[in-house]
Design a protein around this motif. Sequence first.
Motif, PDB file in Angstrom:
ATOM      1  N   LEU A   1       0.817  -1.215   0.000  1.00 41.38           N
ATOM      2  CA  LEU A   1       0.000   0.000   0.000  1.00 41.38           C
ATOM      3  C   LEU A   1       0.849   1.262   0.000  1.00 41.38           C
ATOM      4  CD1 LEU A   1      -2.796  -0.912   2.570  1.00 41.38           C
ATOM      5  CD2 LEU A   1      -2.857  -1.026   0.093  1.00 41.38           C
ATOM      6  N   SER A   2       2.160   1.118   0.174  1.00 46.49           N
ATOM      7  CA  SER A   2       2.983   2.313   0.321  1.00 46.49           C
ATOM      8  C   SER A   2       3.456   2.884  -1.012  1.00 46.49           C
ATOM      9  CB  SER A   2       4.200   1.997   1.200  1.00 46.49           C
ATOM     10  OG  SER A   2       5.080   1.135   0.521  1.00 46.49           O
ATOM     11  N   VAL A   3       3.048   2.278  -2.150  1.00 45.89           N
ATOM     12  CA  VAL A   3       3.625   2.694  -3.432  1.00 45.89           C
ATOM     13  C   VAL A   3       3.380   4.167  -3.757  1.00 45.89           C
ATOM     14  CG1 VAL A   3       3.829   0.460  -4.567  1.00 45.89           C
ATOM     15  CG2 VAL A   3       1.626   1.629  -4.562  1.00 45.89           C
ATOM     16  N   GLY A   4       2.159   4.655  -3.498  1.00 45.42           N
ATOM     17  CA  GLY A   4       1.866   6.061  -3.804  1.00 45.42           C
ATOM     18  C   GLY A   4       2.741   6.993  -2.990  1.00 45.42           C
ATOM     19  N   SER A   5       2.892   6.695  -1.718  1.00 49.77           N
ATOM     20  CA  SER A   5       3.709   7.540  -0.845  1.00 49.77           C
ATOM     21  C   SER A   5       5.177   7.490  -1.225  1.00 49.77           C
ATOM     22  CB  SER A   5       3.581   7.083   0.611  1.00 49.77           C
ATOM     23  OG  SER A   5       2.244   7.078   0.998  1.00 49.77           O
ATOM     24  N   VAL A   6       5.649   6.288  -1.573  1.00 48.73           N
ATOM     25  CA  VAL A   6       7.059   6.155  -1.942  1.00 48.73           C
ATOM     26  C   VAL A   6       7.331   6.951  -3.222  1.00 48.73           C
ATOM     27  CG1 VAL A   6       8.826   4.528  -2.729  1.00 48.73           C
ATOM     28  CG2 VAL A   6       7.410   3.966  -0.749  1.00 48.73           C
ATOM     29  N   MET A   7       6.359   6.894  -4.131  1.00 46.93           N
ATOM     30  CA  MET A   7       6.504   7.676  -5.357  1.00 46.93           C
ATOM     31  C   MET A   7       6.634   9.174  -5.019  1.00 46.93           C
ATOM     32  SD  MET A   7       3.913   7.888  -8.590  1.00 46.93           S
ATOM     33  CE  MET A   7       2.814   9.233  -8.191  1.00 46.93           C
ATOM     34  N   ALA A   8       5.769   9.665  -4.162  1.00 50.29           N
ATOM     35  CA  ALA A   8       5.814  11.081  -3.786  1.00 50.29           C
ATOM     36  C   ALA A   8       7.125  11.406  -3.084  1.00 50.29           C
ATOM     37  CB  ALA A   8       4.631  11.402  -2.882  1.00 50.29           C
ATOM     38  N   LEU A   9       7.528  10.514  -2.174  1.00 49.42           N
ATOM     39  CA  LEU A   9       8.760  10.766  -1.420  1.00 49.42           C
ATOM     40  C   LEU A   9       9.952  10.853  -2.363  1.00 49.42           C
ATOM     41  CD1 LEU A   9      10.231  11.050   1.256  1.00 49.42           C
ATOM     42  CD2 LEU A   9      10.367   8.567   1.402  1.00 49.42           C
ATOM     43  N   SER A  10      10.066   9.897  -3.298  1.00 48.15           N
ATOM     44  CA  SER A  10      11.237   9.923  -4.168  1.00 48.15           C
ATOM     45  C   SER A  10      11.188  11.159  -5.068  1.00 48.15           C
ATOM     46  CB  SER A  10      11.357   8.638  -4.970  1.00 48.15           C
ATOM     47  OG  SER A  10      10.613   8.728  -6.142  1.00 48.15           O
ATOM     48  N   SER A  11       9.989  11.557  -5.497  1.00 50.47           N
ATOM     49  CA  SER A  11       9.938  12.737  -6.367  1.00 50.47           C
ATOM     50  C   SER A  11      10.404  13.979  -5.596  1.00 50.47           C
ATOM     51  CB  SER A  11       8.535  12.920  -6.962  1.00 50.47           C
ATOM     52  OG  SER A  11       7.743  13.763  -6.154  1.00 50.47           O
TER      53      SER A  11
ATOM     54  N   ASN B   1      11.475 -16.410   1.826  1.00 46.84           N
ATOM     55  CA  ASN B   1      11.667 -15.056   2.345  1.00 46.84           C
ATOM     56  C   ASN B   1      12.518 -14.202   1.419  1.00 46.84           C
ATOM     57  OD1 ASN B   1      10.084 -15.591   4.486  1.00 46.84           O
ATOM     58  ND2 ASN B   1      11.707 -15.535   6.029  1.00 46.84           N
ATOM     59  N   ARG B   2      13.553 -14.834   0.887  1.00 53.36           N
ATOM     60  CA  ARG B   2      14.438 -14.052   0.022  1.00 53.36           C
ATOM     61  C   ARG B   2      13.678 -13.567  -1.211  1.00 53.36           C
ATOM     62  NH1 ARG B   2      19.343 -16.955  -2.541  1.00 53.36           N
ATOM     63  NH2 ARG B   2      17.831 -17.073  -4.218  1.00 53.36           N
ATOM     64  N   VAL B   3      12.928 -14.474  -1.821  1.00 53.50           N
ATOM     65  CA  VAL B   3      12.178 -14.100  -3.024  1.00 53.50           C
ATOM     66  C   VAL B   3      11.173 -12.998  -2.691  1.00 53.50           C
ATOM     67  CG1 VAL B   3      10.596 -14.932  -4.794  1.00 53.50           C
ATOM     68  CG2 VAL B   3      12.485 -16.381  -4.041  1.00 53.50           C
ATOM     69  N   ARG B   4      10.498 -13.157  -1.550  1.00 50.99           N
ATOM     70  CA  ARG B   4       9.507 -12.148  -1.152  1.00 50.99           C
ATOM     71  C   ARG B   4      10.156 -10.776  -0.977  1.00 50.99           C
ATOM     72  NH1 ARG B   4       5.005 -14.990   2.125  1.00 50.99           N
ATOM     73  NH2 ARG B   4       3.623 -14.781   0.350  1.00 50.99           N
ATOM     74  N   ILE B   5      11.282 -10.735  -0.264  1.00 48.39           N
ATOM     75  CA  ILE B   5      11.941  -9.457  -0.011  1.00 48.39           C
ATOM     76  C   ILE B   5      12.355  -8.813  -1.330  1.00 48.39           C
ATOM     77  CG2 ILE B   5      13.995  -8.377   0.996  1.00 48.39           C
ATOM     78  CD1 ILE B   5      13.757 -10.353   3.312  1.00 48.39           C
ATOM     79  N   ILE B   6      12.885  -9.625  -2.246  1.00 49.34           N
ATOM     80  CA  ILE B   6      13.290  -9.061  -3.535  1.00 49.34           C
ATOM     81  C   ILE B   6      12.084  -8.458  -4.255  1.00 49.34           C
ATOM     82  CG2 ILE B   6      14.188  -9.653  -5.835  1.00 49.34           C
ATOM     83  CD1 ILE B   6      16.073 -11.621  -4.431  1.00 49.34           C
ATOM     84  N   ALA B   7      10.926  -9.119  -4.156  1.00 49.43           N
ATOM     85  CA  ALA B   7       9.726  -8.590  -4.819  1.00 49.43           C
ATOM     86  C   ALA B   7       9.336  -7.232  -4.219  1.00 49.43           C
ATOM     87  CB  ALA B   7       8.583  -9.588  -4.703  1.00 49.43           C
ATOM     88  N   TYR B   8       9.464  -7.090  -2.912  1.00 47.62           N
ATOM     89  CA  TYR B   8       9.146  -5.792  -2.293  1.00 47.62           C
ATOM     90  C   TYR B   8      10.158  -4.724  -2.692  1.00 47.62           C
ATOM     91  CZ  TYR B   8       5.195  -7.407   0.425  1.00 47.62           C
ATOM     92  OH  TYR B   8       3.965  -7.873   0.761  1.00 47.62           O
ATOM     93  N   ILE B   9      11.446  -5.112  -2.750  1.00 50.05           N
ATOM     94  CA  ILE B   9      12.457  -4.140  -3.171  1.00 50.05           C
ATOM     95  C   ILE B   9      12.166  -3.669  -4.596  1.00 50.05           C
ATOM     96  CG2 ILE B   9      14.903  -3.842  -3.744  1.00 50.05           C
ATOM     97  CD1 ILE B   9      15.583  -5.714  -1.459  1.00 50.05           C
ATOM     98  N   LEU B  10      11.832  -4.622  -5.459  1.00 48.48           N
ATOM     99  CA  LEU B  10      11.522  -4.288  -6.840  1.00 48.48           C
ATOM    100  C   LEU B  10      10.359  -3.300  -6.904  1.00 48.48           C
ATOM    101  CD1 LEU B  10      11.939  -4.856  -9.869  1.00 48.48           C
ATOM    102  CD2 LEU B  10      10.247  -6.672  -9.648  1.00 48.48           C
ATOM    103  N   THR B  11       9.315  -3.581  -6.128  1.00 52.09           N
ATOM    104  CA  THR B  11       8.139  -2.711  -6.144  1.00 52.09           C
ATOM    105  C   THR B  11       8.484  -1.304  -5.646  1.00 52.09           C
ATOM    106  OG1 THR B  11       6.797  -4.645  -5.703  1.00 52.09           O
ATOM    107  CG2 THR B  11       5.742  -2.517  -5.379  1.00 52.09           C
ATOM    108  N   GLY B  12       9.258  -1.233  -4.570  1.00 54.00           N
ATOM    109  CA  GLY B  12       9.658   0.066  -4.048  1.00 54.00           C
ATOM    110  C   GLY B  12      10.472   0.840  -5.079  1.00 54.00           C
ATOM    111  N   THR B  13      11.381   0.121  -5.764  1.00 52.07           N
ATOM    112  CA  THR B  13      12.219   0.781  -6.761  1.00 52.07           C
ATOM    113  C   THR B  13      11.375   1.298  -7.921  1.00 52.07           C
ATOM    114  OG1 THR B  13      13.895  -0.828  -6.167  1.00 52.07           O
ATOM    115  CG2 THR B  13      14.331   0.511  -8.104  1.00 52.07           C
ATOM    116  N   LEU B  14      10.422   0.492  -8.362  1.00 50.62           N
ATOM    117  CA  LEU B  14       9.558   0.928  -9.465  1.00 50.62           C
ATOM    118  C   LEU B  14       8.727   2.141  -9.048  1.00 50.62           C
ATOM    119  CD1 LEU B  14       8.429  -2.547 -10.855  1.00 50.62           C
ATOM    120  CD2 LEU B  14       9.795  -0.837 -12.070  1.00 50.62           C
TER     121      LEU B  14
END
Lengths: 513, 329
Positions: free
Chosen positions: B82-92, B221-234
């Motif tokens: 759920l944090s994608v919108g906020s992360v987008m704003a923060l990085s901008s 766990n490793r695969v899951r964490i990578i998926a979250y990192i990917l999402t945050g980066t995108l």
Amino acid sequence: MSKKTPLIELQTVSKSFGSNKVINHVDFELLPGEIHALVGENGAGKSTCLGMMYGLHQPDAGSISLSGKKTVIDNPAHAQNLGIGCVFQELSLAGGLSVAENIFAGHAPATFGIVDWKKLRRRAETLLGEFNLSIDVTAPVDKLPISTRQVVEIAKALSLNSRVILLDEPTSALTPDEVDALFTILRDLTRRGIGIIYVSHHMSEIFSIADRVTVLRDGRKISTHKTSETSENEVVTEMIGGHVPASVKHASDAIGDVFLEAEALSFPGVFEDISLTLRSGEIVGLAGLMGSRRSVIAKALAGLFTARDGVLKIKGAPVDLRSLSGAMKAGIGYVPEERKTDGLFLDHSVRDNLVAASLKKHTTHGIFSTASARQATQNAIERFSVKAASQDTNIRFLSGGNQQKIMLAKWLETEPDILIIDEPTKGVDVGAKFQIHDELRKKAADGMAVLVVSSDFPELATLTDRIIVVREGRLVGEIGAEMATDDSILNLAAGVEAAPQNTLHEVERSAIQ
Amino acid sequence: MSLQTLDKQDAPSLMSKVISACLHTREITLLLMILGIVVVMSFVTPYFLSASNFRAVAVGMTPTAIIVIGMAILLASGGFDLSVGSVMALSSTVVALLLLAGVPIPVAVVLGLVLGAVAGLANGILITVIGINPLVATLGTMSIARGIALVLTEGFSVSSLPPAFGYIGKASLFGIPLLVILTLSLIVLFDLAVRHTRFFRQIYFIGANEKAAMLSGIAVNRVRIIAYILTGTLAALAGVLLASRLMSGTPTAGNALELQVLAAAVIGGASLRGGEGTILGAFLGVVFVALINNAMTMLAVSIYWQMIVIGAVLVCAVALDMLVRRQSA
Ligand SMILES: Nc1ncnc2c1ncn2[C@@H]1O[C@H](COP(=O)(O)OP(=O)(O)OP(=O)(O)O)[C@@H](O)[C@H]1O
Ligand SMILES: [Mg+2]
């Protein structure tokens, strides 16, 4: 034999879950090319032992050696890297994914990380071909019957090219024919020096395939014998620490009115023209090989699968059952084949699970009586010798066989007129199996009509009054109690061409008589 | 409910086969519906088919389309963010602030992306290692990320960025905005990766049956964490591109974006139960929603009604899916 280094060795390992000491100073070894059976009652600790060898549990004391070298097995991924493969007691496939992907879960053939689908399909087909199973490997696994899924599960363990293969009740959904195919493969593997640990409650299987057998009781090792130097009787006696229960062939005497009648039930492509009757007081078997649709037919009779055509009558009146609750109102109880996914609330207590389908019985004026539920649970635990830390324990923490007993008891609690059971004794030990049979006979004597689906043909031969055999979704015949042997069932189920070829059936038959 | 395989079905007619294939492949259903909207709308208003309208719609949906990649992967693995919108704003905003402080553009962009990766890593660790439910964990990081963006900027947009930074956001190639080309490339790349690479196939096992995946030797766990990192980066990438297009960092950008992304992914065939969905499907979900919004705007439907329609579309899509499944069970 004793000069070889064991492939894997448990050295005086112990394991507790909380205050419950489950494994107590157990020594165990598996030699190259050996099939070593591990037997014991439900809850004796067999699955826990395999779990330690597969990195699921860490021993509290003692150690594990691989080819003579002390090794800590961190997790299943590590175990696989060390050359250990495992088939679990409970199916562990990913439903929506294809058969081929499931077989090679996480290690599909790939170049630079890109899956080679053609190779994947071919390899999966080859593996399943060894079981004489030609199914579409691109189909999702959850469309397959449980028995086929079990074969997929076995193929999955074989796909790893492991040196050690752990099999925890791999045949609980397989009929004798399919078991034979598995055994041919296992013998082949041992010729390549692979070691196999084989957990089963079927003594006949153990004596036909294993080189040695180790008996566990209450988490302790009782003995290890060469199978050629011991007998079923001795092993079972050691398992239960007492004398062997005997089962007598069943014949109900008080067969009464027709309770359930199916007239030409059909669902094109699944089953056709299923007509049968179930009478009060009788136990009827429903037998068939893999792909016979035995389970789906049982579901149709229980109202969980709606046939397109035909009529289902209960006590003479046509009914349109659209759900299990509708069926329960009509007096039907249904015990599913897959306890983990379809039958139990894993995160609830033994007691909650037991009374889940009969809450009304323990409720007066809208108030649920825990005391009454407690009493019922205590009764069930005693009647079926369920091994559980307490009735408040989450059912997840019971061994597979003990979960099965609770699931069956749960449906007996509802006191249905008609009880339809898919694999009543799946994963249940010899002693408890007879208790369950006894209980079902008592219920029948009290007037219940019972339909039992089982891949365990010897069980059907002893337990039931008559056996209805299905093949590819059609009824192909009926065998009366006097004529029923596992061979006669198998011949009918497979069609005439498949004659029994293995000594397995001889052994199994002598176990009945 | 599991049923026996239906392998011996009476041979159905070709027509019914085609219809059933369409109903069963979400991508095809969606494509047909998207075509339907385009055809109907081009009759209703000629402006709809104009290049400038398409351009506007395409550019407008780039942030959602980029983020939906990560969301679809997470949904397939049985999680969501759920944090994608906020992360987008923060990085901008962070990138904008760095640029104002004189940090070179490439460095600022990379730092912005790293920020997103760190946010993803935090989500991943909270959810897998610590075991917090994804709803709770990402709701928390959503609020934190938005809060940081607002604190850093005191709620104001950060503008007067160096003109060179606006290049990506404004440039076109053969008349197609670079943003759109970049987004489409990412979609194609990740769609193929998720379909064909061993790493991403593991996602589906985890989503379908986590215990089974673990027992199959998958490092869950490793695969899951990578998926979250990917999402945050995108999400961070979407933020950087947004800042480039608007030439400002906006701390309030992407409000409720997470819900739009989730809705689009689900319309595109993903499921909160995990184990299913494709990137292409999720992308078509984004396109579908964007076109409906655009159509309604052209028809001068009020923004409030648009919300009602989008909500109804979401529920209908899922309900239709359930019906089709029950039919085929
Ligand atoms: N994760 C767990 N937590 C707590 N207790 C457990 C756990 N796993 C197993 N046990 C307990 O350990 C004992 C041994 O269980 P195990 O599954 O090894 O038995 P088993 O010999 O495989 O029995 P079965 O024939 O029924 O499969 C049981 O009493 C069970 O309740
Ligand atoms: Mg077990």
